[in-house]
Design a protein around this motif. Structure first.
Motif, PDB file in Angstrom:
ATOM      1  N   ASN A   1       7.316  12.247 -49.890  1.00 61.16           N
ATOM      2  CA  ASN A   1       8.109  13.411 -49.512  1.00 61.16           C
ATOM      3  C   ASN A   1       9.186  13.761 -50.516  1.00 61.16           C
ATOM      4  O   ASN A   1       9.941  14.715 -50.305  1.00 61.16           O
ATOM      5  CB  ASN A   1       8.738  13.209 -48.133  1.00 61.16           C
ATOM      6  N   ALA A   2       9.260  13.005 -51.609  1.00 62.80           N
ATOM      7  CA  ALA A   2      10.147  13.429 -52.692  1.00 62.80           C
ATOM      8  C   ALA A   2       9.663  14.755 -53.267  1.00 62.80           C
ATOM      9  O   ALA A   2      10.451  15.551 -53.784  1.00 62.80           O
ATOM     10  CB  ALA A   2      10.206  12.367 -53.784  1.00 62.80           C
ATOM     11  N   ASP A   3       8.341  14.989 -53.163  1.00 62.16           N
ATOM     12  CA  ASP A   3       7.760  16.285 -53.515  1.00 62.16           C
ATOM     13  C   ASP A   3       6.526  16.494 -52.640  1.00 62.16           C
ATOM     14  O   ASP A   3       5.413  16.108 -53.012  1.00 62.16           O
ATOM     15  CB  ASP A   3       7.380  16.335 -54.996  1.00 62.16           C
TER      16      ASP A   3
ATOM     17  N   PRO B   1      14.450   7.739 -45.762  1.00 64.01           N
ATOM     18  CA  PRO B   1      14.271   8.691 -46.871  1.00 64.01           C
ATOM     19  C   PRO B   1      15.122   8.297 -48.069  1.00 64.01           C
ATOM     20  O   PRO B   1      16.269   7.852 -47.916  1.00 64.01           O
ATOM     21  CB  PRO B   1      14.737  10.027 -46.276  1.00 64.01           C
ATOM     22  N   SER B   2      14.562   8.479 -49.234  1.00 65.13           N
ATOM     23  CA  SER B   2      15.287   8.137 -50.456  1.00 65.13           C
ATOM     24  C   SER B   2      16.220   9.285 -50.840  1.00 65.13           C
ATOM     25  O   SER B   2      16.304  10.304 -50.157  1.00 65.13           O
ATOM     26  CB  SER B   2      14.284   7.891 -51.591  1.00 65.13           C
TER      27      SER B   2
ATOM     28  N   ASN C   1       8.555   5.888 -52.334  1.00 61.10           N
ATOM     29  CA  ASN C   1       7.525   5.139 -51.601  1.00 61.10           C
ATOM     30  C   ASN C   1       7.937   4.914 -50.154  1.00 61.10           C
ATOM     31  O   ASN C   1       7.475   3.996 -49.482  1.00 61.10           O
ATOM     32  CB  ASN C   1       7.225   3.804 -52.287  1.00 61.10           C
ATOM     33  N   SER C   2       8.801   5.801 -49.647  1.00 61.29           N
ATOM     34  CA  SER C   2       9.290   5.657 -48.272  1.00 61.29           C
ATOM     35  C   SER C   2       8.162   5.780 -47.258  1.00 61.29           C
ATOM     36  O   SER C   2       8.165   5.093 -46.226  1.00 61.29           O
ATOM     37  CB  SER C   2      10.369   6.703 -47.982  1.00 61.29           C
ATOM     38  N   ALA C   3       7.198   6.659 -47.522  1.00 59.72           N
ATOM     39  CA  ALA C   3       6.072   6.809 -46.600  1.00 59.72           C
ATOM     40  C   ALA C   3       5.249   5.528 -46.551  1.00 59.72           C
ATOM     41  O   ALA C   3       4.789   5.105 -45.476  1.00 59.72           O
ATOM     42  CB  ALA C   3       5.194   7.991 -47.026  1.00 59.72           C
TER      43      ALA C   3
END
Length: 438
Positions: A308-310, A419-420, A350-352
């Motif tokens: 989700n960073a992009d 989330p990062s 790599n949070s997901a």
């Protein structure tokens, strides 16, 4: 046929290129194209029963268009005539039509006309054949590397069945290579030839589904390689790469080199090094790696490393995977390059990956019941059991958010997703913090 013509024909047959000599003579010898000549398929049944209508074979070079025509020639009771559209003129076609009329009138025998490279005929040449195809004087079989719906007259197309031939699979090419090397009657077996496994793998990979290219390389290798001490002419990986004019990258798909290259490819995308990532992509493509395999690795990276960073990354990866399946090589390398460079240049998270790993661990650790207010309240008797009672509809509350309990009782307070601060995940993090503000 006079004596000289007989001698010329015999010489040409024995001196013909390997790809021509080894060509299958029966349907059972044909390799690949099971989607059109499998035993339950229309074309197989039509050839076996000798009940052919006009056909158009469409596909890349070396996929078996002429081979299927020659198999038909060997099995049909009809007169079989072949012309090549690159050199044939109207006079040639007139002679074919005259002979076809004579055969039909005197012997009741049909004529099959095979036109190789039929897209090379201009409109008037194609129009000339139309009435004779329509009245049954000729059964037309056309072969073309171009899309027949653009290059062949619509009137001929409407009177023909179009069969699309696909590039041969690696396993199919391997069968043909072994047949060519070890067949003593029509192949190179009389030369006491042999081929190393890695050389056969390389040729099967690098020829891109073109059987003729692989067989030409085999023939050149055997004819130009000196016998070893045991008298065997051995085609090694080095010989194979020279004969097909491509340097062999040491890349065994089942060995260390394969896994090392794929590992370096993934780690370069994860490590945000677009130059290294596209280099390893090139290595895999040059070695004949499957574009669908590469596309799968890019899709995994889009979720595992970009996440989700992009969020757009996964869309790019999926679109690339769909595009390469539809387009194929060599153009597919442009699509893969774009996707790889996007992944390598995107912000990473790599949070997901961590979230699903933690959630899976929680599921394994203990069974946990779904809170009653979250259960389905629509089935019969649900209300009596208290299912769904007390559920707070999020859109009825400020911020479209209710601070009700969603996790099972045993997991209240457990955090799976963190989330990062990278890319769009920074926005997600701020949004979740805002939702939970007192």
């Amino acid at each position: 046929m006079d004596l000289f013509e007989y001698a010329r024909t015999k010489t040409m047959k024995s001196e013909a290129p390997l790809a021509s000599r080894i060509r299958p003579r029966t349907l059972e010898e044909v390799v690949g194209q099971a989607h059109i000549i499998g035993k339950d398929k229309l074309l197989y049944r039509a050839i076996s029963a000798d009940k052919l209508s006009s056909l158009i074979f469409y596909g890349p070079p070396g996929t078996g268009k002429t081979t299927l025509a020659r198999v038909i020639a060997n099995t049909t009771s009809a007169e079989f005539t072949q012309i090549n559209a690159t050199v044939a003129g109207k006079k040639d076609m007139e002679e074919v039509v005259k002979a076809a009329k004579d055969n039909l009138g005197m012997y009741g025998k049909k004529t099959i006309l095979f036109v190789d490279e039929i897209h090379r005929f201009n409109k008037s040449q194609q129009d000339y054949l139309l009435p004779f195809v329509e009245d049954g004087t000729l059964i037309l079989i056309g072969a073309t590397t171009e899309n027949p719906y653009f290059e062949v007259n619509s009137a001929l197309i409407s009177r023909s069945v179009v069969f699309e031939l696909r590039p041969l699979e690696k396993e199919d090419i391997r069968v043909l290579i072994n047949r060519a090397v070890y067949d003593t009657e029509r192949g190179m077996g009389a030369y006491n030839a042999a081929i190393d496994e890695d050389a056969a793998d390389f040729l099967a990979d690098i020829c891109g589904g073109d059987a003729r290219a692989a067989l030409n390389a085999v023939e050149l290798g055997v004819l130009t390689t000196a016998p070893g001490a045991d008298g065997t002419i051995r085609i090694t990986l080095d010989v194979a790469s020279e004969c097909i004019q491509k340097r062999a990258v040491r890349y065994d798909k089942n060995g260390d080199s394969h896994y090392d290259t794929v590992s370096a490819f993934i780690k370069s995308m994860r490590g945000s090094d677009p130059d290294a990532a596209v280099y390893y992509l090139a290595r895999m493509l040059y070695a004949g790696e499957s574009v669908t395999f590469i596309a799968r690795r890019i899709m995994i990276c889009a979720s595992e490393d970009v996440g989700n960073a992009d969020p757009q990354a996964l869309q790019v990866a999926v679109a690339a995977a769909q595009a390469v399946e539809r387009i194929g090589m060599p153009e597919a390398q442009l699509i893969l390059s774009q996707a790889v460079l996007y992944m390598a240049s995107a912000p990473k998270s790599n949070s997901a990956d961590k979230a699903i790993a933690e959630a899976m661990r929680a599921v394994r650790e203990r069974p946990a019941a779904v809170p009653v207010h979250l259960c389905d309240s629509h089935y019969k008797g649900a209300a009596k059991l208290g299912r769904g009672i007390g559920y707070e509809y999020a859109h009825d509350y400020p911020k479209h958010f209710s601070k009700q309990q969603y996790l099972p009782d045993e997991l209240v307070g457990r955090r799976f997703y963190e989330p990062s601060e990278n890319g769009y995940e920074r926005t997600i993090r701020r949004y979740l913090e805002w939702l939970h503000e007192e």
